[in-house]
Scaffold this motif. Structure first.
Motif, short mmCIF file in Angstrom:
data_model
loop_
_atom_site.label_atom_id
_atom_site.label_comp_id
_atom_site.label_asym_id
_atom_site.label_seq_id
_atom_site.Cartn_x
_atom_site.Cartn_y
_atom_site.Cartn_z
N SER A 225 0.83 -1.21 0.00
CA SER A 225 0.00 0.00 0.00
C SER A 225 0.86 1.26 0.00
N MET A 226 2.13 1.13 0.44
CA MET A 226 3.05 2.25 0.43
C MET A 226 3.90 2.28 -0.84
N GLY A 227 3.54 1.43 -1.81
CA GLY A 227 4.25 1.42 -3.09
C GLY A 227 5.48 0.55 -3.11
N VAL A 228 5.64 -0.32 -2.10
CA VAL A 228 6.82 -1.18 -2.02
C VAL A 228 6.38 -2.63 -2.22
N VAL A 229 6.83 -3.23 -3.32
CA VAL A 229 6.48 -4.61 -3.63
C VAL A 229 7.64 -5.51 -3.22
N GLY A 230 7.34 -6.57 -2.51
CA GLY A 230 8.38 -7.49 -2.09
C GLY A 230 7.80 -8.80 -1.63
N SER A 231 8.66 -9.68 -1.15
CA SER A 231 8.21 -10.99 -0.68
C SER A 231 9.20 -11.49 0.37
N TRP A 232 8.75 -12.47 1.16
CA TRP A 232 9.58 -13.08 2.19
C TRP A 232 10.37 -14.24 1.58
N ASN A 233 11.70 -14.23 1.75
CA ASN A 233 12.51 -15.30 1.17
C ASN A 233 12.64 -16.47 2.15
N THR A 234 13.41 -17.46 1.77
CA THR A 234 13.55 -18.67 2.59
C THR A 234 14.26 -18.40 3.92
N GLU A 235 14.97 -17.28 4.03
CA GLU A 235 15.63 -16.90 5.27
C GLU A 235 14.75 -15.98 6.12
N ASN A 236 13.48 -15.86 5.69
CA ASN A 236 12.51 -15.01 6.38
C ASN A 236 12.94 -13.55 6.45
N LYS A 237 13.51 -13.10 5.34
CA LYS A 237 13.80 -11.69 5.15
C LYS A 237 12.84 -11.14 4.09
N PHE A 238 12.35 -9.92 4.30
CA PHE A 238 11.46 -9.31 3.32
C PHE A 238 12.32 -8.60 2.28
N ILE A 239 12.30 -9.16 1.07
CA ILE A 239 13.14 -8.65 -0.02
C ILE A 239 12.30 -7.79 -0.96
N ILE A 240 12.70 -6.54 -1.11
CA ILE A 240 11.98 -5.61 -1.98
C ILE A 240 12.35 -5.88 -3.43
N THR A 241 11.34 -6.03 -4.27
CA THR A 241 11.56 -6.29 -5.69
C THR A 241 11.21 -5.10 -6.57
N LYS A 242 10.39 -4.18 -6.03
CA LYS A 242 9.99 -3.03 -6.84
C LYS A 242 9.49 -1.93 -5.92
N THR A 243 9.86 -0.70 -6.25
CA THR A 243 9.32 0.47 -5.55
C THR A 243 8.59 1.32 -6.56
N GLU A 244 7.30 1.49 -6.33
CA GLU A 244 6.47 2.21 -7.28
C GLU A 244 6.40 3.69 -6.92
N THR A 245 6.19 4.51 -7.94
CA THR A 245 5.91 5.92 -7.70
C THR A 245 4.45 6.05 -7.32
N GLN A 246 4.07 7.20 -6.83
CA GLN A 246 2.67 7.43 -6.46
C GLN A 246 1.76 7.25 -7.66
N GLU A 247 2.25 7.63 -8.86
CA GLU A 247 1.44 7.48 -10.06
C GLU A 247 1.24 6.01 -10.44
N ASP A 248 2.28 5.19 -10.14
CA ASP A 248 2.19 3.77 -10.47
C ASP A 248 1.23 3.03 -9.53
N ASN A 249 1.17 3.48 -8.27
CA ASN A 249 0.44 2.76 -7.25
C ASN A 249 -1.01 3.22 -7.24
N HIS A 250 -1.87 2.57 -8.01
CA HIS A 250 -3.24 3.02 -8.18
C HIS A 250 -4.19 2.44 -7.15
N GLU A 251 -3.80 1.48 -6.39
CA GLU A 251 -4.73 0.81 -5.49
C GLU A 251 -4.96 1.65 -4.24
#
Length: 251
Positions: A225-251
């Motif tokens: 919701s803050m424009g940061v896309v990521g997932s939890w890896n096998t070491e239980n770390k949250f890895i950021i894969t994409k940071t969206e601009t406000q214009e990109d984040n339409h939800e």
């Protein structure tokens, strides 16, 4: 559902233990079955939908269905059970149904009789689902007051924090505060080191890992919701894969 709808559902969700004396409509059951099938296909878990869950309970009132939360006997499966089970809970809540995560106050033997799972798999919890009144029952109010007297703030969930948390992580952790956990214990130990959030629980081969999986989903929803896309890896770390601009984040 969109990410913003998931956030609305997080705010709406309450553990409901008193249901109307009316079973779910067949078409509603069909939708839940499809959600269960989708989760099993994506995750490799073995969730089971049961039309009538009432025989396994004594203190819950009314008529309700349930999902038996089942999977392999591994830490990963336990965490996945929490993550994917909570995704179903939030979808049900958003569409007006009452739900409750239950890990101890049901007859486990009866649930095993209701579902057919391989010997190597485990039943980790059940999720009750049914129609509810808008207001909480006396039982629900009593249970809520008993388990929420010492609601742990997110600041106390961190054992390590080597710098000030950025706003996106603060918001995500505020959603973690709203994540259900057994007796509201909030067992996840978070760390923020070198700009990365990680987590763990003291007893990974227990239902604490189910709680961790639920917390993981809430955190990911908050970051998204803050424009940061990521997932939890096998070491239980949250890895950021994409940071969206406000214009990109339409939800």
């Amino acid at each position: 559902m969109t990410n913003s709808e998931y956030i609305k559902a997080i705010d709406m969700r309450r553990s409901r233990r008193t249901y109307r004396n009316k079973p779910l409509e067949p078409e509603v059951m069909d939708v839940i079955r499809r959600m269960v099938d989708a989760v099993n296909e994506e995750s490799g878990l073995n969730f089971k939908f049961v039309e009538d869950g009432t025989p396994a309970f004594r203190i819950f009132g009314g008529k309700f269905s349930m999902i038996a939360v089942c999977g392999d006997n591994t830490q990963k499966a336990r965490e996945s059970c929490g993550y994917f089970g909570e995704s179903i809970v939030l979808q049900c809540v958003y569409h007006g149904l009452g739900t409750c995560w239950v890990s101890g106050t049901y007859n486990e033997n009866k649930v095993y009789q209701m579902v057919n799972i391989p010997n190597e798999q485990r039943l980790y919890a059940v999720i009750t689902i049914g129609y509810v009144k808008d207001s909480l029952s006396l039982l629900e109010k009593t249970m809520y007051n008993a388990t929420h007297k010492k609601n742990k703030p997110y600041q106390l969930m961190f054992s390590v924090c080597d710098e000030k948390l950025p706003d996106d992580i603060v918001y995500a952790m505020q959603l973690v505060e709203k994540a259900p956990s057994a007796v509201n214990r909030r067992p996840v130990d978070f760390k923020y080191e070198d700009g990365v959030v990680s987590g763990s629980v003291k007893e990974p081969y227990s239902d604490m890992s189910v709680d961790f999986g639920i917390a993981k989903l809430h955190f990911a929803i908050g970051m998204r919701s803050m424009g940061v896309v990521g997932s939890w890896n096998t070491e239980n770390k949250f890895i950021i894969t994409k940071t969206e601009t406000q214009e990109d984040n339409h939800e």
